[in-house]
Design an enzyme around this catalytic site. Sequence first.
Site, PDB file in Angstrom:
ATOM      1  N   HIS A  79       0.324  -0.950  -0.158  1.00 38.19           N
ATOM      2  CA  HIS A  79       0.308   0.293  -0.172  1.00 38.19           C
ATOM      3  C   HIS A  79       0.870   1.721  -0.315  1.00 38.19           C
ATOM      4  O   HIS A  79       1.974   0.715   0.907  1.00 38.19           O
ATOM      5  CB  HIS A  79      -0.768  -0.102   0.554  1.00 38.19           C
ATOM      6  CG  HIS A  79      -0.078  -0.050   2.371  1.00 38.19           C
ATOM      7  ND1 HIS A  79       0.328  -1.418   3.082  1.00 38.19           N
ATOM      8  CD2 HIS A  79       0.689   1.290   3.439  1.00 38.19           C
ATOM      9  CE1 HIS A  79       0.888  -1.313   4.230  1.00 38.19           C
ATOM     10  NE2 HIS A  79       0.364  -0.209   4.236  1.00 38.19           N
TER      11      HIS A  79
ATOM     12  N   HIS B  94       0.514   5.677   1.459  1.00 43.44           N
ATOM     13  CA  HIS B  94      -0.233   5.698   1.857  1.00 43.44           C
ATOM     14  C   HIS B  94      -0.052   7.451   1.445  1.00 43.44           C
ATOM     15  O   HIS B  94       1.747   7.630   0.411  1.00 43.44           O
ATOM     16  CB  HIS B  94       1.028   6.876   3.190  1.00 43.44           C
ATOM     17  CG  HIS B  94       0.882   5.307   4.058  1.00 43.44           C
ATOM     18  ND1 HIS B  94      -0.133   5.029   5.195  1.00 43.44           N
ATOM     19  CD2 HIS B  94       1.648   4.669   4.917  1.00 43.44           C
ATOM     20  CE1 HIS B  94       0.093   4.026   6.533  1.00 43.44           C
ATOM     21  NE2 HIS B  94       1.271   3.784   4.981  1.00 43.44           N
TER      22      HIS B  94
HETATM   23  P1  5GP Z   1       1.480   0.581   7.311  1.00 47.35           P
HETATM   24  O1  5GP Z   1       2.084   0.778   8.533  1.00 47.35           O
HETATM   25  O2  5GP Z   1       1.545  -0.836   7.392  1.00 47.35           O
HETATM   26  O3  5GP Z   1       2.391   1.327   6.706  1.00 47.35           O
HETATM   27  O4  5GP Z   1      -0.238   0.716   7.110  1.00 47.35           O
HETATM   28  C1  5GP Z   1      -0.669   0.372   8.092  1.00 47.35           C
HETATM   29  C2  5GP Z   1      -1.797   1.430   7.889  1.00 47.35           C
HETATM   30  O5  5GP Z   1      -3.407   0.565   7.813  1.00 47.35           O
HETATM   31  C3  5GP Z   1      -1.599   2.151   8.781  1.00 47.35           C
HETATM   32  O6  5GP Z   1      -1.547   3.465   8.374  1.00 47.35           O
HETATM   33  C4  5GP Z   1      -3.093   1.932   9.501  1.00 47.35           C
HETATM   34  O7  5GP Z   1      -3.331   3.243  10.032  1.00 47.35           O
HETATM   35  C5  5GP Z   1      -4.486   1.212   8.811  1.00 47.35           C
HETATM   36  N1  5GP Z   1      -5.279   0.027   9.202  1.00 47.35           N
HETATM   37  C6  5GP Z   1      -4.731  -0.309   9.968  1.00 47.35           C
HETATM   38  N2  5GP Z   1      -5.856  -1.266   9.916  1.00 47.35           N
HETATM   39  C7  5GP Z   1      -6.417  -0.973   9.531  1.00 47.35           C
HETATM   40  C8  5GP Z   1      -8.387  -1.354   8.514  1.00 47.35           C
HETATM   41  O8  5GP Z   1      -8.711  -1.884   9.403  1.00 47.35           O
HETATM   42  N3  5GP Z   1      -8.962  -0.555   7.985  1.00 47.35           N
HETATM   43  C9  5GP Z   1      -8.509   0.791   7.564  1.00 47.35           C
HETATM   44  N4  5GP Z   1      -9.001   1.553   6.437  1.00 47.35           N
HETATM   45  N5  5GP Z   1      -7.229   1.016   7.506  1.00 47.35           N
HETATM   46  C10 5GP Z   1      -6.219   0.343   8.559  1.00 47.35           C
END
Ligand code: 5GP
Length: 141
Positions: A105, A107
């Site tokens: 993903h 951001h």
């Molecule tokens: P990472 O840390 O893997 O780069 O980002 C994961 C992102 O997913 C985080 O910013 C977190 O806030 C978001 N996130 C975690 N659980 C969920 C969810 O159930 N739904 C959505 N829409 N975002 C989520």
Amino acid sequence: MSVQAYDENNIFGKILKGEIPCHKVYEDEHTLAFMDVMPQAPGHLLVIPKTGSRNLLDADPAVLARLIPVVQKLAVAAKEAFEADGVFIAQFNEPAAGQTVFHLHFHVIPRREGEPLKPHTGKMEDHAVLAEHARKVRDAL
Ligand code: 5GP
């Protein structure tokens, strides 16, 4: 250290399968975008490919080639929707780099001068606010 395999039972895999709801902003044949539930700034959204990979390191370059123009489109729309001064694009690979959900993903985070970023995976936002923010970005697309 060996590369771990993609596991489709991650949160974003479940969103893609319709098992978990999301505040959708954009969808096409290959891509889905939705609001981050713990936004680091108003308008923080996530862009994911429908094809599973853990992160950038194991992604098919053809998937990336389709994904990045959508990241760009959403960055422009989010900047306009939130009258932002800039847009922060972030992408983490593996826990050591801060990754917490193991489906690739990007951001997309609108930034305004003088407004600090909230912590990564900090506080859950109200669903009514997320729904309104998703609508604002959709209107700007
Ligand atoms: P990472 O840390 O893997 O780069 O980002 C994961 C992102 O997913 C985080 O910013 C977190 O806030 C978001 N996130 C975690 N659980 C969920 C969810 O159930 N739904 C959505 N829409 N975002 C989520």
